[in-house]
Design a protein around this motif. Structure first.
Motif, PDB file in Angstrom:
ATOM      1  N   HIS A 171       0.840  -1.202   0.000  1.00  0.00           N
ATOM      2  CA  HIS A 171       0.000   0.000   0.000  1.00  0.00           C
ATOM      3  C   HIS A 171       0.875   1.252   0.000  1.00  0.00           C
ATOM      4  O   HIS A 171       1.994   1.231   0.522  1.00  0.00           O
ATOM      5  CB  HIS A 171      -0.913   0.019   1.227  1.00  0.00           C
ATOM      6  N   TRP A 172       0.350   2.309  -0.562  1.00  0.00           N
ATOM      7  CA  TRP A 172       1.045   3.597  -0.566  1.00  0.00           C
ATOM      8  C   TRP A 172      -0.001   4.714  -0.583  1.00  0.00           C
ATOM      9  O   TRP A 172      -1.153   4.493  -0.957  1.00  0.00           O
ATOM     10  CB  TRP A 172       1.973   3.710  -1.778  1.00  0.00           C
ATOM     11  N   PRO A 173       0.375   5.937  -0.210  1.00  0.00           N
ATOM     12  CA  PRO A 173      -0.585   7.046  -0.196  1.00  0.00           C
ATOM     13  C   PRO A 173      -0.990   7.447  -1.615  1.00  0.00           C
ATOM     14  O   PRO A 173      -0.181   7.386  -2.553  1.00  0.00           O
ATOM     15  CB  PRO A 173       0.188   8.186   0.476  1.00  0.00           C
ATOM     16  N   LYS A 174      -2.231   7.847  -1.768  1.00  0.00           N
ATOM     17  CA  LYS A 174      -2.698   8.345  -3.060  1.00  0.00           C
ATOM     18  C   LYS A 174      -1.955   9.631  -3.419  1.00  0.00           C
ATOM     19  O   LYS A 174      -1.641  10.441  -2.546  1.00  0.00           O
ATOM     20  CB  LYS A 174      -4.207   8.611  -3.010  1.00  0.00           C
ATOM     21  N   GLY A 175      -1.682   9.811  -4.711  1.00  0.00           N
ATOM     22  CA  GLY A 175      -1.052  11.038  -5.174  1.00  0.00           C
ATOM     23  C   GLY A 175       0.377  10.828  -5.637  1.00  0.00           C
ATOM     24  O   GLY A 175       0.924   9.716  -5.550  1.00  0.00           O
ATOM     25  N   PRO A 176       1.021  11.864  -6.155  1.00  0.00           N
ATOM     26  CA  PRO A 176       2.392  11.751  -6.665  1.00  0.00           C
ATOM     27  C   PRO A 176       3.412  11.635  -5.543  1.00  0.00           C
ATOM     28  O   PRO A 176       3.133  11.918  -4.383  1.00  0.00           O
ATOM     29  CB  PRO A 176       2.575  13.062  -7.438  1.00  0.00           C
ATOM     30  N   ARG A 177       4.630  11.238  -5.934  1.00  0.00           N
ATOM     31  CA  ARG A 177       5.776  11.210  -5.033  1.00  0.00           C
ATOM     32  C   ARG A 177       6.787  12.249  -5.476  1.00  0.00           C
ATOM     33  O   ARG A 177       6.885  12.575  -6.658  1.00  0.00           O
ATOM     34  CB  ARG A 177       6.447   9.830  -5.032  1.00  0.00           C
ATOM     35  N   ALA A 178       7.568  12.715  -4.522  1.00  0.00           N
ATOM     36  CA  ALA A 178       8.591  13.713  -4.833  1.00  0.00           C
ATOM     37  C   ALA A 178       9.605  13.169  -5.844  1.00  0.00           C
ATOM     38  O   ALA A 178      10.184  13.935  -6.621  1.00  0.00           O
ATOM     39  CB  ALA A 178       9.300  14.140  -3.547  1.00  0.00           C
ATOM     40  N   GLY A 189      -1.138   9.063 -14.301  1.00  0.00           N
ATOM     41  CA  GLY A 189      -2.456   9.395 -13.770  1.00  0.00           C
ATOM     42  C   GLY A 189      -3.090   8.273 -12.976  1.00  0.00           C
ATOM     43  O   GLY A 189      -3.607   8.483 -11.871  1.00  0.00           O
ATOM     44  N   ALA A 190      -3.050   7.048 -13.509  1.00  0.00           N
ATOM     45  CA  ALA A 190      -3.709   5.923 -12.835  1.00  0.00           C
ATOM     46  C   ALA A 190      -3.046   5.588 -11.509  1.00  0.00           C
ATOM     47  O   ALA A 190      -3.723   5.370 -10.496  1.00  0.00           O
ATOM     48  CB  ALA A 190      -3.727   4.706 -13.746  1.00  0.00           C
ATOM     49  N   VAL A 191      -1.718   5.547 -11.488  1.00  0.00           N
ATOM     50  CA  VAL A 191      -1.049   5.172 -10.241  1.00  0.00           C
ATOM     51  C   VAL A 191      -1.204   6.266  -9.190  1.00  0.00           C
ATOM     52  O   VAL A 191      -1.244   5.983  -7.988  1.00  0.00           O
ATOM     53  CB  VAL A 191       0.433   4.813 -10.489  1.00  0.00           C
ATOM     54  N   HIS A 192      -1.345   7.512  -9.611  1.00  0.00           N
ATOM     55  CA  HIS A 192      -1.561   8.589  -8.638  1.00  0.00           C
ATOM     56  C   HIS A 192      -2.931   8.481  -7.976  1.00  0.00           C
ATOM     57  O   HIS A 192      -3.129   9.023  -6.885  1.00  0.00           O
ATOM     58  CB  HIS A 192      -1.415   9.952  -9.316  1.00  0.00           C
ATOM     59  N   SER A 194      -4.158   5.527  -7.191  1.00  0.00           N
ATOM     60  CA  SER A 194      -4.158   4.226  -6.525  1.00  0.00           C
ATOM     61  C   SER A 194      -3.593   4.324  -5.118  1.00  0.00           C
ATOM     62  O   SER A 194      -2.886   5.272  -4.765  1.00  0.00           O
ATOM     63  CB  SER A 194      -3.318   3.228  -7.335  1.00  0.00           C
ATOM     64  N   THR A 195      -3.889   3.314  -4.328  1.00  0.00           N
ATOM     65  CA  THR A 195      -3.268   3.150  -3.011  1.00  0.00           C
ATOM     66  C   THR A 195      -2.690   1.739  -2.857  1.00  0.00           C
ATOM     67  O   THR A 195      -2.324   1.334  -1.768  1.00  0.00           O
ATOM     68  CB  THR A 195      -4.286   3.403  -1.882  1.00  0.00           C
ATOM     69  N   GLY A 196      -2.629   1.017  -3.952  1.00  0.00           N
ATOM     70  CA  GLY A 196      -2.096  -0.340  -3.957  1.00  0.00           C
ATOM     71  C   GLY A 196      -2.186  -0.906  -5.361  1.00  0.00           C
ATOM     72  O   GLY A 196      -2.586  -0.204  -6.298  1.00  0.00           O
ATOM     73  N   PHE A 197      -1.820  -2.149  -5.521  1.00  0.00           N
ATOM     74  CA  PHE A 197      -1.835  -2.766  -6.843  1.00  0.00           C
ATOM     75  C   PHE A 197      -3.265  -2.970  -7.330  1.00  0.00           C
ATOM     76  O   PHE A 197      -4.154  -3.325  -6.562  1.00  0.00           O
ATOM     77  CB  PHE A 197      -1.097  -4.104  -6.818  1.00  0.00           C
ATOM     78  N   ALA A 198      -3.466  -2.738  -8.621  1.00  0.00           N
ATOM     79  CA  ALA A 198      -4.789  -2.921  -9.228  1.00  0.00           C
ATOM     80  C   ALA A 198      -5.170  -4.401  -9.212  1.00  0.00           C
ATOM     81  O   ALA A 198      -4.319  -5.283  -9.077  1.00  0.00           O
ATOM     82  CB  ALA A 198      -4.796  -2.395 -10.661  1.00  0.00           C
ATOM     83  N   ARG A 199      -6.455  -4.648  -9.376  1.00  0.00           N
ATOM     84  CA  ARG A 199      -6.949  -6.024  -9.355  1.00  0.00           C
ATOM     85  C   ARG A 199      -6.381  -6.832 -10.525  1.00  0.00           C
ATOM     86  O   ARG A 199      -5.803  -6.280 -11.455  1.00  0.00           O
ATOM     87  CB  ARG A 199      -8.472  -6.042  -9.410  1.00  0.00           C
ATOM     88  N   ALA A 200      -6.605  -8.143 -10.484  1.00  0.00           N
ATOM     89  CA  ALA A 200      -6.107  -9.033 -11.535  1.00  0.00           C
ATOM     90  C   ALA A 200      -6.618  -8.608 -12.904  1.00  0.00           C
ATOM     91  O   ALA A 200      -7.744  -8.114 -13.042  1.00  0.00           O
ATOM     92  CB  ALA A 200      -6.533 -10.467 -11.241  1.00  0.00           C
ATOM     93  N   GLU A 201      -5.782  -8.806 -13.916  1.00  0.00           N
ATOM     94  CA  GLU A 201      -6.145  -8.405 -15.272  1.00  0.00           C
ATOM     95  C   GLU A 201      -7.108  -9.414 -15.899  1.00  0.00           C
ATOM     96  O   GLU A 201      -7.071 -10.605 -15.589  1.00  0.00           O
ATOM     97  CB  GLU A 201      -4.888  -8.273 -16.130  1.00  0.00           C
ATOM     98  N   GLY A 202      -7.957  -8.920 -16.803  1.00  0.00           N
ATOM     99  CA  GLY A 202      -8.907  -9.777 -17.491  1.00  0.00           C
ATOM    100  C   GLY A 202      -8.332 -10.328 -18.781  1.00  0.00           C
ATOM    101  O   GLY A 202      -7.121 -10.556 -18.908  1.00  0.00           O
TER     102      GLY A 202
END
Length: 231
Positions: A171-178, A189-192, A194-202
């Motif tokens: 897990h990580w905080p939402k938003g960009p990193r320095a 955009g998508a990872v910013h 997020s707060t963790g890894f996305a669900r399994a791919e289809g």
């Protein structure tokens, strides 16, 4: 420990950087050779001028930065294989734990083409990644496996490189990193969000004929790396 994580674009590479950055014992570095690659290749990428202004443009000096001591116990470096042009120094990587992050070409191409038109085989890095694996060795891990079983795969990776697993990696905080490169405004955009890894791919995406041909070109290189990946 210094980890050199080699990954083509749209490969879960930023999420993996955020995962390691969530540990107290790691600092991270985001694509340090990007500006040097743009300078030497002349490639026209989104935010080219901003990237050139934000980073060291000389690959020899970038190599020195990668080889320099760090203040934290460990360093995680996110690298793109296609940034390492012929003649760029690679001796610094001999002292790193080299990890190769892969993803099925159809998934990479579908995601990349949504951000930059008409990708080429050179743009997506599969050929260069296989060459780097042959030159440096190391561990191969598939992003699809990570998304399906994040904790299991991160534990497996940590075991393979003799690093204790830290649950903070999930897990990580939402938003960009320095530490984000200036190009994050275009690509992250998508990872910013997020707060963790996305669900399994289809299922694999359907590609237009020209992109399907590109995927077919990349597949043999992906399959070679896939055959030695962590389970």
């Amino acid at each position: 420990m210094k980890i050199a994580m080699w990954s083509g674009p749209r490969n879960l590479s930023t999420a993996m950087m955020y995962s390691f950055a969530a540990r107290d014992d790691f600092s991270v570095m985001d694509e340090p050779f990007y500006a040097a690659y743009l300078t030497a290749s002349g490639a026209d990428h989104p935010m080219r001028a901003e990237i050139l202004a934000s980073q060291e443009n000389d690959p020899l000096r970038v190599a020195d930065i990668c080889a320099a001591p760090v203040q934290t116990p460990h360093l995680y470096m996110k690298h793109m294989p296609h940034h390492m042009l012929d003649g760029f120094p690679l001796d610094w990587a001999q002292d790193c734990v080299n990890v190769h992050l892969i993803r099925h070409p159809a998934r990479v191409i579908a995601s990349y083409a949504a951000k930059r038109e008409a990708p080429t085989l050179d743009d997506i890095g599969f050929v260069q990644q296989l060459r780097l694996y042959e030159a440096l060795g190391g561990i191969v891990i598939d992003s699809t496996d990570i998304r399906a079983r994040p904790e299991h795969m991160l534990r497996s990776l940590c075991d393979a490189i003799d690093l204790p697993f830290d649950p903070a990696m999930l897990h990580w905080p939402k938003g960009p990193r320095a530490e984000d490169g200036v190009w994050a405004a275009h690509w992250y955009g998508a990872v910013h969000q997020s707060t963790g890894f996305a669900r399994a791919e289809g299922d694999l995406p359907e590609l237009e004929p020209d992109l399907r041909r590109l995927s077919d070109e990349a597949m043999p290189h992906y399959e070679m790396l896939y055959s030695v990946k962590l389970g």
